[in-house]
Structure formats: C-alpha cells, structure tokens
Scaffold this motif. Sequence first.
Motif, PDB file in Angstrom:
ATOM      1  N   GLU A 137       0.807  -1.211   0.000  1.00 56.37           N
ATOM      2  CA  GLU A 137       0.000   0.000   0.000  1.00 56.37           C
ATOM      3  C   GLU A 137       0.848   1.273   0.000  1.00 56.37           C
ATOM      4  N   LYS A 138       1.791   1.312  -0.936  1.00 59.01           N
ATOM      5  CA  LYS A 138       2.649   2.481  -1.100  1.00 59.01           C
ATOM      6  C   LYS A 138       2.579   2.966  -2.544  1.00 59.01           C
ATOM      7  N   LEU A 139       2.896   4.238  -2.728  1.00 62.94           N
ATOM      8  CA  LEU A 139       2.962   4.842  -4.056  1.00 62.94           C
ATOM      9  C   LEU A 139       4.402   4.909  -4.510  1.00 62.94           C
ATOM     10  N   ILE A 140       4.638   4.537  -5.756  1.00 65.78           N
ATOM     11  CA  ILE A 140       5.933   4.728  -6.403  1.00 65.78           C
ATOM     12  C   ILE A 140       5.748   5.934  -7.313  1.00 65.78           C
ATOM     13  N   ILE A 141       6.563   6.962  -7.115  1.00 70.72           N
ATOM     14  CA  ILE A 141       6.424   8.218  -7.851  1.00 70.72           C
ATOM     15  C   ILE A 141       7.694   8.456  -8.650  1.00 70.72           C
ATOM     16  N   ILE A 142       7.540   8.763  -9.938  1.00 76.38           N
ATOM     17  CA  ILE A 142       8.685   8.996 -10.807  1.00 76.38           C
ATOM     18  C   ILE A 142       8.751  10.478 -11.160  1.00 76.38           C
ATOM     19  N   PHE A 143       9.849  11.103 -10.735  1.00 74.92           N
ATOM     20  CA  PHE A 143      10.182  12.487 -11.063  1.00 74.92           C
ATOM     21  C   PHE A 143      11.286  12.441 -12.114  1.00 74.92           C
ATOM     22  N   PRO A 144      11.698  13.558 -12.661  1.00 75.00           N
ATOM     23  CA  PRO A 144      12.858  13.537 -13.566  1.00 75.00           C
ATOM     24  C   PRO A 144      14.092  12.952 -12.853  1.00 75.00           C
TER      25      PRO A 144
ATOM     26  N   LYS B  14      14.498  10.604 -10.779  1.00 76.53           N
ATOM     27  CA  LYS B  14      14.357  10.255  -9.369  1.00 76.53           C
ATOM     28  C   LYS B  14      13.115   9.410  -9.170  1.00 76.53           C
ATOM     29  N   LEU B  15      13.244   8.400  -8.309  1.00 77.73           N
ATOM     30  CA  LEU B  15      12.132   7.556  -7.916  1.00 77.73           C
ATOM     31  C   LEU B  15      11.927   7.770  -6.424  1.00 77.73           C
ATOM     32  N   ARG B  16      10.685   7.945  -6.021  1.00 76.39           N
ATOM     33  CA  ARG B  16      10.385   8.146  -4.608  1.00 76.39           C
ATOM     34  C   ARG B  16       9.250   7.205  -4.232  1.00 76.39           C
ATOM     35  N   CYS B  17       9.369   6.591  -3.069  1.00 77.92           N
ATOM     36  CA  CYS B  17       8.314   5.738  -2.536  1.00 77.92           C
ATOM     37  C   CYS B  17       7.736   6.445  -1.315  1.00 77.92           C
ATOM     38  N   VAL B  18       6.405   6.546  -1.281  1.00 74.04           N
ATOM     39  CA  VAL B  18       5.722   7.160  -0.137  1.00 74.04           C
ATOM     40  C   VAL B  18       4.547   6.278   0.270  1.00 74.04           C
ATOM     41  N   LYS B  19       4.141   6.420   1.512  1.00 78.13           N
ATOM     42  CA  LYS B  19       2.932   5.745   1.955  1.00 78.13           C
ATOM     43  C   LYS B  19       1.746   6.418   1.270  1.00 78.13           C
ATOM     44  N   SER B  20       0.603   5.778   1.295  1.00 75.95           N
ATOM     45  CA  SER B  20      -0.548   6.301   0.559  1.00 75.95           C
ATOM     46  C   SER B  20      -1.028   7.657   1.074  1.00 75.95           C
TER      47      SER B  20
ATOM     48  N   ASP C 229      18.052   7.839  -6.967  1.00 72.63           N
ATOM     49  CA  ASP C 229      18.319   8.386  -8.284  1.00 72.63           C
ATOM     50  C   ASP C 229      18.178   7.280  -9.318  1.00 72.63           C
ATOM     51  N   VAL C 230      17.618   7.615 -10.471  1.00 70.79           N
ATOM     52  CA  VAL C 230      17.463   6.662 -11.565  1.00 70.79           C
ATOM     53  C   VAL C 230      17.920   7.335 -12.853  1.00 70.79           C
ATOM     54  N   SER C 231      18.300   6.524 -13.835  1.00 75.55           N
ATOM     55  CA  SER C 231      18.741   7.103 -15.108  1.00 75.55           C
ATOM     56  C   SER C 231      17.539   7.274 -16.022  1.00 75.55           C
ATOM     57  N   GLY C 232      17.316   8.509 -16.396  1.00 70.72           N
ATOM     58  CA  GLY C 232      16.222   8.791 -17.314  1.00 70.72           C
ATOM     59  C   GLY C 232      14.866   8.681 -16.651  1.00 70.72           C
ATOM     60  N   THR C 233      13.856   8.970 -17.401  1.00 68.23           N
ATOM     61  CA  THR C 233      12.487   8.908 -16.902  1.00 68.23           C
ATOM     62  C   THR C 233      11.593   8.464 -18.053  1.00 68.23           C
ATOM     63  N   ALA C 234      10.916   7.361 -17.864  1.00 66.63           N
ATOM     64  CA  ALA C 234       9.984   6.885 -18.879  1.00 66.63           C
ATOM     65  C   ALA C 234       8.951   6.008 -18.196  1.00 66.63           C
ATOM     66  N   GLY C 235       8.242   5.193 -18.961  1.00 63.12           N
ATOM     67  CA  GLY C 235       7.192   4.354 -18.416  1.00 63.12           C
ATOM     68  C   GLY C 235       7.679   3.457 -17.310  1.00 63.12           C
ATOM     69  N   THR C 236       6.756   3.070 -16.458  1.00 59.92           N
ATOM     70  CA  THR C 236       7.103   2.245 -15.308  1.00 59.92           C
ATOM     71  C   THR C 236       5.979   1.270 -15.011  1.00 59.92           C
ATOM     72  N   THR C 237       6.337   0.140 -14.414  1.00 62.64           N
ATOM     73  CA  THR C 237       5.342  -0.852 -14.035  1.00 62.64           C
ATOM     74  C   THR C 237       5.872  -1.676 -12.867  1.00 62.64           C
ATOM     75  N   LEU C 238       4.987  -2.469 -12.266  1.00 66.08           N
ATOM     76  CA  LEU C 238       5.325  -3.386 -11.183  1.00 66.08           C
ATOM     77  C   LEU C 238       5.075  -4.812 -11.643  1.00 66.08           C
ATOM     78  N   ASP C 239       5.845  -5.762 -11.094  1.00 68.55           N
ATOM     79  CA  ASP C 239       5.501  -7.161 -11.320  1.00 68.55           C
ATOM     80  C   ASP C 239       4.777  -7.690 -10.080  1.00 68.55           C
TER      81      ASP C 239
ATOM     82  N   ARG D 251      15.471  -2.547 -13.110  1.00 70.08           N
ATOM     83  CA  ARG D 251      14.628  -3.334 -12.203  1.00 70.08           C
ATOM     84  C   ARG D 251      15.047  -2.963 -10.786  1.00 70.08           C
ATOM     85  N   ILE D 252      14.067  -2.554  -9.995  1.00 70.15           N
ATOM     86  CA  ILE D 252      14.340  -2.129  -8.637  1.00 70.15           C
ATOM     87  C   ILE D 252      13.530  -3.023  -7.703  1.00 70.15           C
TER      88      ILE D 252
END
Length: 177
Positions: free
Chosen positions: A124-131, A133-139, A148-158, A175-176
């Motif tokens: 029950e957390k949000l994964i947020i993608i900024f330029p 940067k990836l940030r995880c926050v509670k709902s 920090d991540v390289s680039g910014t584009a589409g994202t998904t979870l398995d 893959r994170i």
Amino acid sequence: MLLITNVSSSNPKLYVYRDCEEYETEVAFSSSPRCVAAIPGTDRTVVTLAIEQSIQFIITRTTEKGDKVNVRFTCFGIAAGRDIIYVGGEGGTIKLLDINGTTLKTINQWSDDIYFMLYNYRNEKLIIIFPSKLRCVKSDGRFVYNMDVSGTAGTTLDRQGNVYLGGYQTNTIQRIS
C-alpha cells in the motif's frame, strides 16, 4: 487487457489489446492521454489529459468514454488503489480522488513534476517517478525511500512488487527490488 497511451498530439489515443497480444480497438481523445490506470474491482480505467487538466474515465468492458473530471492542475501520472485514485503532476502535486473523481485531499510536498505513478498493492505504497528520481511514499504521502534513476519513462510493477523503469534516451530498463 493491455492499455497503451499514445502521447502524440496529432494522434491522441489509447490502444487496447486483449490478452496483452491481440489488438482490439482504440479510444480517441481531444488531447494527448499521458498515463493510464485500471481501477481495481471495477470495469473502469482512467487516463490523464495533461493539457486539459483533467482525467477521463473509460468503461473497460465497452471501451467507451465515461465522465471527464477537471482536476485543476496539469496532471501526468495516475495510479489507482482499492478505493482511491492518485493523480500526480505539475509542481509535485498529488491529488487523492474517490473512484468517482471527487477530490478528497491534496498533497504538495515536492517541487519537481511527477511524470509517472504506481500503486503497490502488496504494501500500500505509491511509487512516484520524477525527472531522474524515484520516490516511494505511503498512501498518505509520508516518505519511505528515494533513489536516483537514469532517465524517466514508463514504469510498471511485477507480482513480486519489483519496479521496472524505462530509461528515456538511455534505452535501458531498470529493475528495482
């Protein structure tokens, strides 16, 4: 179903594939749809229309457009939990909406635009993608982690909760865990 947005302003559509392989149909919009999220336990999907500062509901079963809701800010990312829709965008704003599109709460904690969002059902957390940067926050918006991540584009979870992030201009997938 596999739902893919085409952000081209000359061909603003949502493409629909059955069983993630067979093209079925498309839904046309008046402006470019940015991101898409299925609303769990319903037959509805919702897309962001950044230029119109709106979200548009789609009835998944019939691929017909439903209500359009003005969220009053330029929105890019969208994610859906069990009964909350999270809309993120300009200036790091996140709006929490009920599944009918009524604003419940606004979170303003960041300055960078939010490009993509995911809701992780397992924790029950949000994964947020900024330029870059990836940030995880509670709902509720409370900070969990950041990287920090390289680039910014589409994202998904398995199914195991791993995050996959496409690298725009880097031609990579990270893959994170």
